[in-house]
Scaffold this active site. Sequence first.
Site, mmCIF file in Angstrom:
data_model
loop_
_atom_site.group_PDB
_atom_site.id
_atom_site.type_symbol
_atom_site.label_atom_id
_atom_site.label_comp_id
_atom_site.label_asym_id
_atom_site.label_seq_id
_atom_site.Cartn_x
_atom_site.Cartn_y
_atom_site.Cartn_z
ATOM 1 N N LYS A 22 0.616 -1.088 -0.064
ATOM 2 C CA LYS A 22 -0.163 0.024 0.096
ATOM 3 C C LYS A 22 0.875 1.151 -0.056
ATOM 4 C CE LYS A 22 -1.452 1.501 4.247
ATOM 5 N NZ LYS A 22 -1.166 2.823 4.570
ATOM 6 N N ASN A 23 1.793 1.224 0.706
ATOM 7 C CA ASN A 23 2.605 2.566 1.029
ATOM 8 C C ASN A 23 3.675 2.582 -0.125
ATOM 9 O OD1 ASN A 23 1.193 3.086 3.230
ATOM 10 N ND2 ASN A 23 2.749 2.548 4.728
ATOM 11 N N CYS A 116 -4.513 12.395 13.958
ATOM 12 C CA CYS A 116 -5.010 10.966 13.561
ATOM 13 C C CYS A 116 -4.730 10.137 14.787
ATOM 14 C CB CYS A 116 -3.891 10.624 12.223
ATOM 15 S SG CYS A 116 -2.788 9.366 12.533
ATOM 16 N N ARG A 121 1.184 14.038 13.799
ATOM 17 C CA ARG A 121 1.722 13.770 12.501
ATOM 18 C C ARG A 121 1.584 15.133 11.660
ATOM 19 N NH1 ARG A 121 -0.741 8.278 9.832
ATOM 20 N NH2 ARG A 121 1.238 8.492 8.903
ATOM 21 N N ASP A 305 5.355 0.375 11.820
ATOM 22 C CA ASP A 305 4.398 -0.266 11.578
ATOM 23 C C ASP A 305 4.258 -1.747 11.788
ATOM 24 O OD1 ASP A 305 3.430 1.873 10.174
ATOM 25 O OD2 ASP A 305 4.111 1.415 8.176
ATOM 26 N N ARG A 397 -8.328 -0.762 5.305
ATOM 27 C CA ARG A 397 -7.440 0.310 4.537
ATOM 28 C C ARG A 397 -6.371 -0.266 3.909
ATOM 29 N NH1 ARG A 397 -6.604 5.467 8.103
ATOM 30 N NH2 ARG A 397 -5.486 5.906 6.063
HETATM 31 N N1 EPU Z 1 7.395 14.199 10.818
HETATM 32 C C1 EPU Z 1 7.390 15.552 11.127
HETATM 33 N N2 EPU Z 1 7.025 16.679 10.364
HETATM 34 C C2 EPU Z 1 6.724 16.369 8.909
HETATM 35 C C3 EPU Z 1 6.485 14.800 8.744
HETATM 36 C C4 EPU Z 1 6.849 14.054 9.671
HETATM 37 O O1 EPU Z 1 7.651 16.022 12.428
HETATM 38 O O2 EPU Z 1 6.588 17.176 8.137
HETATM 39 C C5 EPU Z 1 7.407 13.342 11.875
HETATM 40 C C6 EPU Z 1 5.970 12.541 12.189
HETATM 41 O O3 EPU Z 1 5.401 13.397 13.302
HETATM 42 C C7 EPU Z 1 6.893 11.271 12.796
HETATM 43 C C8 EPU Z 1 8.119 11.255 11.905
HETATM 44 O O4 EPU Z 1 8.411 12.442 11.455
HETATM 45 O O5 EPU Z 1 7.204 11.166 14.135
HETATM 46 C C9 EPU Z 1 7.984 9.991 10.720
HETATM 47 O O6 EPU Z 1 6.828 10.183 10.017
HETATM 48 P P1 EPU Z 1 6.813 9.888 8.514
HETATM 49 O O7 EPU Z 1 6.140 11.448 7.629
HETATM 50 O O8 EPU Z 1 7.925 9.031 8.025
HETATM 51 O O9 EPU Z 1 5.195 9.258 8.241
HETATM 52 P P2 EPU Z 1 4.401 9.280 7.079
HETATM 53 O O10 EPU Z 1 5.201 9.356 5.948
HETATM 54 O O11 EPU Z 1 3.108 10.151 7.467
HETATM 55 C C10 EPU Z 1 4.600 6.741 6.379
HETATM 56 C C11 EPU Z 1 3.534 5.569 6.212
HETATM 57 C C12 EPU Z 1 3.268 5.226 7.706
HETATM 58 C C13 EPU Z 1 4.245 4.839 8.440
HETATM 59 C C14 EPU Z 1 5.470 6.046 8.613
HETATM 60 C C15 EPU Z 1 6.788 5.665 9.155
HETATM 61 C C16 EPU Z 1 2.719 6.303 3.959
HETATM 62 C C17 EPU Z 1 1.488 6.469 3.094
HETATM 63 N N3 EPU Z 1 2.412 6.130 5.253
HETATM 64 O O12 EPU Z 1 3.771 7.988 7.004
HETATM 65 O O13 EPU Z 1 2.262 4.099 7.603
HETATM 66 O O14 EPU Z 1 3.988 4.533 9.791
HETATM 67 O O15 EPU Z 1 5.715 6.347 7.175
HETATM 68 O O16 EPU Z 1 7.383 4.631 8.649
HETATM 69 O O17 EPU Z 1 3.639 5.856 3.629
HETATM 70 C C18 EPU Z 1 0.503 2.460 8.081
HETATM 71 O O18 EPU Z 1 1.002 1.884 6.984
HETATM 72 O O19 EPU Z 1 0.038 2.137 8.728
HETATM 73 C C19 EPU Z 1 1.314 3.843 8.064
HETATM 74 C C20 EPU Z 1 0.888 4.578 9.358
#
Ligand code: EPU
Length: 416
Positions: A22-23, A116, A121, A305, A397
Amino acid sequence: MEKIIITGNGPLSGEVRVAGAKNAALPIIAAGLLSAEPLTISNVPAVRDISTALELMTMLGAKVERSGTDLTITSANISSLHVPYEMVKTMRGSILMLGPLLARFGEADVSLPGGCAIGTRPVNEHITGLEAMGAEIDIEGGYIKAKAKRLRGAHYTFDVPSVTATENLLMAATLAQGTTILENCALEPEIGDLALLLTQMGARISGAGTSTIRIEGVDALGAATHQVPPDRIETGTFLVAAAVTRGDITVTGTNPDFLQHVLGKLEQAGARLETGPDWIKLNMANRQPRAVNITTAPYPAFPTDMQAQFMALNALAQGSATVVENIFENRFMHVAELQRMGADIELQGHTAIVRGLERLQGAPVMATDLRASACLIIAALAANGQTTIDRVYHLDRGYANIDTKLAALGAVISRI
Ligand code: EPU
């Protein structure tokens, strides 16, 4: 609202094939916005987040043709640059449309996701990164309103290595004027895969999969054909389910290379593992798993995850362990539900202290997010009696047909 009912029984055994990730599929779909020519994608998972992303692409004016796990997206006639709150609140991955829309059309109006179930996030990295590339961004009425005649190359260092922010800026930079250097990038395999696709579309990228990515912008991108890589988290989820039920399963259609840390933890828990190029066999030889300490961190360390699934494993293991969640501040909602099943878990800030038990007791429980749902399914498979899991839409999802796949491995599972 649908529920899943599981009656705990013996070990899982047999073979199960995982779907595409998915990701990985979500940024690939968003990348479809970067070109007027078709993107042909195979191994697309049949999960709800993907349907939501495709619905959104259609709303923007893309032509989407889906047949089973095959998909073609053509973004020749994009008619809207507006990504509404209704879509982003159901699927945060919609933020991935921001970079491509802005880069190709000079404008985008994308809802802020808001909080969320697993944490606040924030998306500040997406915004400041695009600003560094010359975008003018205002936040108005809960929307990110971004403009840039043409983005320009920039040198940007992420404060935190964010997966989707790295993907967003990588996609945006492919059409920027000049060279972009992104530092402290996330290293998750989905990013290297996205770069492969973008390169096939005509982008000029080096270093993807390392912490420094260099992108030389081009004027336009073309067509491409791509296969979504296997879902490493679905793979891990089935392996943990087999370990907790003391079973013996083979997961096929996967890639063991993306799961080294998780496989190491399963071995520590007492699993016998064998791997081939696209399969993993796990055998517990009917033994109870041993508790294993877990600390989540960005790839290649232990993935957040998989934290919830290992919480279930530890709750049913021999001995005690700590589970430390370092990525999301609120990703322990499954703990209270496991406690309803009799689990002995104490929370201290972002650490859970788990004392393993021989069995849990079936109970009515509620899924709170995607991976929390997987944790409850695993716990239920090894509990005495019946567990009813409410709010399974979270599960749908990100897991394709998980109930039928588990039933084929011997689980007593049904959906009402
Ligand atoms: N963060 C910030 N600022 C930002 C973006 C992120 O501070 O602008 C912080 C977040 O709060 C967190 C850390 O950086 O503490 C990492 O978050 P990241 O942005 O990497 O997460 P994401 O890109 O929103 C993706 C996956 C998630 C997975 C995370 C971590 C997708 C669509 N989602 O989310 O997947 O948990 O990376 O590996 O790729 C899931 O599939 O269940 C899921 C939640």
